[in-house]
Design an enzyme around this catalytic site. Structure first.
Site, PDB file in Angstrom:
ATOM      1  N   CYS A 134      13.796  11.027   7.066  1.00 42.70           N
ATOM      2  CA  CYS A 134      13.580  10.674   8.472  1.00 42.70           C
ATOM      3  C   CYS A 134      14.888  10.658   9.258  1.00 42.70           C
ATOM      4  O   CYS A 134      14.899  10.953  10.459  1.00 42.70           O
ATOM      5  CB  CYS A 134      12.894   9.319   8.579  1.00 42.70           C
ATOM      6  SG  CYS A 134      13.804   7.958   7.807  1.00 42.70           S
ATOM      7  N   GLU A 183       9.243  16.445  15.176  1.00 48.81           N
ATOM      8  CA  GLU A 183       9.728  16.303  13.804  1.00 48.81           C
ATOM      9  C   GLU A 183       8.974  17.249  12.866  1.00 48.81           C
ATOM     10  O   GLU A 183       7.742  17.232  12.807  1.00 48.81           O
ATOM     11  CB  GLU A 183       9.545  14.863  13.332  1.00 48.81           C
ATOM     12  CG  GLU A 183      10.128  14.595  11.972  1.00 48.81           C
ATOM     13  CD  GLU A 183      10.004  13.139  11.555  1.00 48.81           C
ATOM     14  OE1 GLU A 183      10.994  12.578  11.068  1.00 48.81           O
ATOM     15  OE2 GLU A 183       8.900  12.569  11.737  1.00 48.81           O
ATOM     16  N   LYS A 201       0.869  -1.180   0.000  1.00 48.29           N
ATOM     17  CA  LYS A 201       0.000   0.000   0.000  1.00 48.29           C
ATOM     18  C   LYS A 201       0.907   1.232   0.000  1.00 48.29           C
ATOM     19  O   LYS A 201       1.435   1.626   1.038  1.00 48.29           O
ATOM     20  CB  LYS A 201      -0.923  -0.034   1.227  1.00 48.29           C
ATOM     21  CG  LYS A 201      -2.078   0.995   1.160  1.00 48.29           C
ATOM     22  CD  LYS A 201      -1.631   2.340   1.640  1.00 48.29           C
ATOM     23  CE  LYS A 201      -2.747   3.362   1.615  1.00 48.29           C
ATOM     24  NZ  LYS A 201      -2.229   4.740   1.796  1.00 48.29           N
ATOM     25  N   GLU A 247       9.178   1.698  11.334  1.00 42.83           N
ATOM     26  CA  GLU A 247      10.264   2.682  11.216  1.00 42.83           C
ATOM     27  C   GLU A 247       9.604   4.043  11.168  1.00 42.83           C
ATOM     28  O   GLU A 247       8.920   4.386  10.195  1.00 42.83           O
ATOM     29  CB  GLU A 247      11.092   2.408   9.961  1.00 42.83           C
ATOM     30  CG  GLU A 247      12.432   3.121   9.960  1.00 42.83           C
ATOM     31  CD  GLU A 247      12.386   4.449   9.215  1.00 42.83           C
ATOM     32  OE1 GLU A 247      12.297   5.483   9.918  1.00 42.83           O
ATOM     33  OE2 GLU A 247      12.445   4.459   7.990  1.00 42.83           O
TER      34      GLU A 247
END
Length: 487
Positions: A289, A384, A181, A256
């Site tokens: 990331c 973040e 997906k 992750e």
């Protein structure tokens, strides 16, 4: 050409799902928009629980035969997929740049070759995967990796095909069937991957690709009782929802997630190297990331470091990612741009100073930004941003540097610049991070474990760790006694 096919920079892309070896259209579509200029690329089939169920059923039906396929044959097909990727690097590169706005030259030279390498690496690793037998009181222990079953792989938009194949390749190598997906903002290269895999001889149902919004199809996938593995790369809030969804079936997860990684610069570092590492954090418009978004610089060199950083960052060219000279492209989506600017404006209102940047540019472009005068407990330091926004703080001692580096809820990566190998050893031993780089950045090897600590993730993938996740490990203990004597 089918009514469901769109042309992207001369490349035909099917907008339907790929389920059980067939293209499947949904009743509704959602728009795919290019971040380069905000234009609509096309309408993409918008999956629901119905398509999710069909994809899982196809993967379940294909699993027994694929799991029974020999290691050598699985590896051969994975190498054939890599061959197909390499033949279409230019097409994949331009489609992905159009879809997610990352640099075309990076896609051509680094990202798409890495996609092919993902398949080749795990194909080769499969063939040498073994654990030496060992004895227990005269009994033989034999460890094996058994395919686990249908695997749902949910992938992000910042490096769509590379991060998808980082999951798809080991899952297929392990003997699992896959439901991929892709992120709804970047679905196109996943569709091309289905074409490439089919041309390479991958049997129907072994790889399925379904598109749509997480709330409409993602939940149906992650809660399905026939799914035996879920691997997700993305945000912490989404990961929590996936974990809740998977809990009812005790489906194993690999997550992750986000990062707020530090770059520690000590006074004994090669300052030019440290500045080069710092400017590199603007890669992919800050949508990485692993990026070291928090600069922690020793007080005695902070002023000189900042001066050199501002000078070097000022040499970056921001613009159309298809241009050979472009260093920074657009951010992925208006919603992401709004989020980035919100972080910066709140930080400035709280007292932060924008040494460079701090504002939007035309379209979906955000100026490379460096903020100073930020508090350790402030939102801009703790959360973040996922954009070209960096902060700079200073420290006086090594202990303070380590304390500041570890003082977030994340633990994905860390980078340090120092000329003292003993200091490097001391500091890296104390940093909470899944990956630490010393005097370098973004050096990745697929045989190394990859993942995060704390809210940066659960589990590790890479090399044997990937097979440990995608397989059910079995230990078979055999007695030396009891065999019939057949002569």
């Amino acid at each position: 050409m089918s009514e469901h096919t769109i042309t992207v920079a001369g490349v035909a892309v099917d907008t339907r799902h790929w389920i059980g070896g067939e293209r499947v259209a949904s009743a509704q579509t959602f728009p795919d928009v290019s971040p380069i200029d905000g234009s609509t690329i096309g309408g993409i089939s918008r999956g629901t629980a119905m398509e999710a169920a069909a994809a899982v059923a196809a993967a379940k039906a294909a699993f027994p035969a694929w799991a029974a396929t020999s290691r050598a044959e699985r590896a051969r097909i994975l190498h054939a997929i890599a061959d197909g990727v390499e033949k279409r690097i230019e097409e994949l590169a331009i489609v992905e740049t159009t879809d997610n706005g990352a640099l075309l030259r990076s896609h051509r030279r680094g990202v798409m070759p890495r996609v092919a390498h993902n398949f080749r690496f795990f194909a080769d690793w499969l063939l040498k995967l073994e654990h030496e037998d060992f004895e227990t009181r005269g009994h033989t222990n034999h460890v094996s990796w058994d395919p686990a079953g249908p695997s749902v792989l949910i992938t992000p938009w910042n490096a769509p095909l590379m991060l998808a194949t980082w999951k798809v390749a080991p899952a297929l190598a392990a003997g699992n069937t896959v439901i991929l997906k892709p992120a709804e903002w970047t679905p196109l290269t996943a569709s091309l991957l289905a074409d490439i895999a089919t041309e390479a001889g991958l049997p129907a149902g072994v790889l399925n690709v379904v598109q749509g919004y997480g709330s409409e199809i993602g939940d149906a996938l992650t809660s399905h009782p026939d799914v035996r593995r879920i691997s997700f790369t993305g945000s912490v809030p989404t990961a929590k929802r996936i974990a809740e969804s998977a809990a009812a079936n005790l489906t194993p997860l690999s997550l992750e997630l986000g990062g707020k990684s530090p770059l520690l610069v000590f006074a004994d570092a090669d300052l030019d190297l440290a500045v080069d590492l710092a400017v590199e954090q603007y890669d992919n418009a800050g949508q990485v990331c692993l990026a070291a978004t928090r600069f922690l610089v020793e007080e005695s060199v902070a002023e000189e470091f900042t001066r050199r950083f501002v000078e070097k960052a000022g040499q970056l060219t921001q613009g159309d990612p298809r241009g050979e000279a472009t260093d920074i492209g657009p951010n992925i989506h208006p919603l992401q741009l709004e989020k980035i600017d919100g972080f910066v404006q709140r930080a400035v209102a709280a007292g932060a100073r924008a040494v460079i940047g701090g504002h939007r540019k035309d379209g979906q472009y955000y100026a490379p930004t460096l903020l100073t005068a930020v508090a350790q407990d402030s939102e801009i330091v703790q959360e973040e941003v996922f954009g070209p926004v960096l902060t700079l703080q200073t420290f006086a001692t090594e202990d303070e540097a380590v304390r500041l580096a570890n003082d977030t809820r994340f633990g994905l990566a860390a980078t340090l610049a120092t000329g003292d190998p003993e200091r490097a050893e001391r500091v890296t031993a104390q940093l909470v991070a899944g990956t630490v780089w010393t005097n370098c950045f973004f050096v990745r090897d697929l045989q190394a474990p990859f993942g995060g600590s704390r809210h940066s993730g659960v589990g590790r993938e890479g090399g044997t760790w990937s097979f440990d996740f995608y397989c059910d490990l079995k230990n078979t203990v055999t007695s030396p006694n009891g065999w019939n004597n057949h002569g």
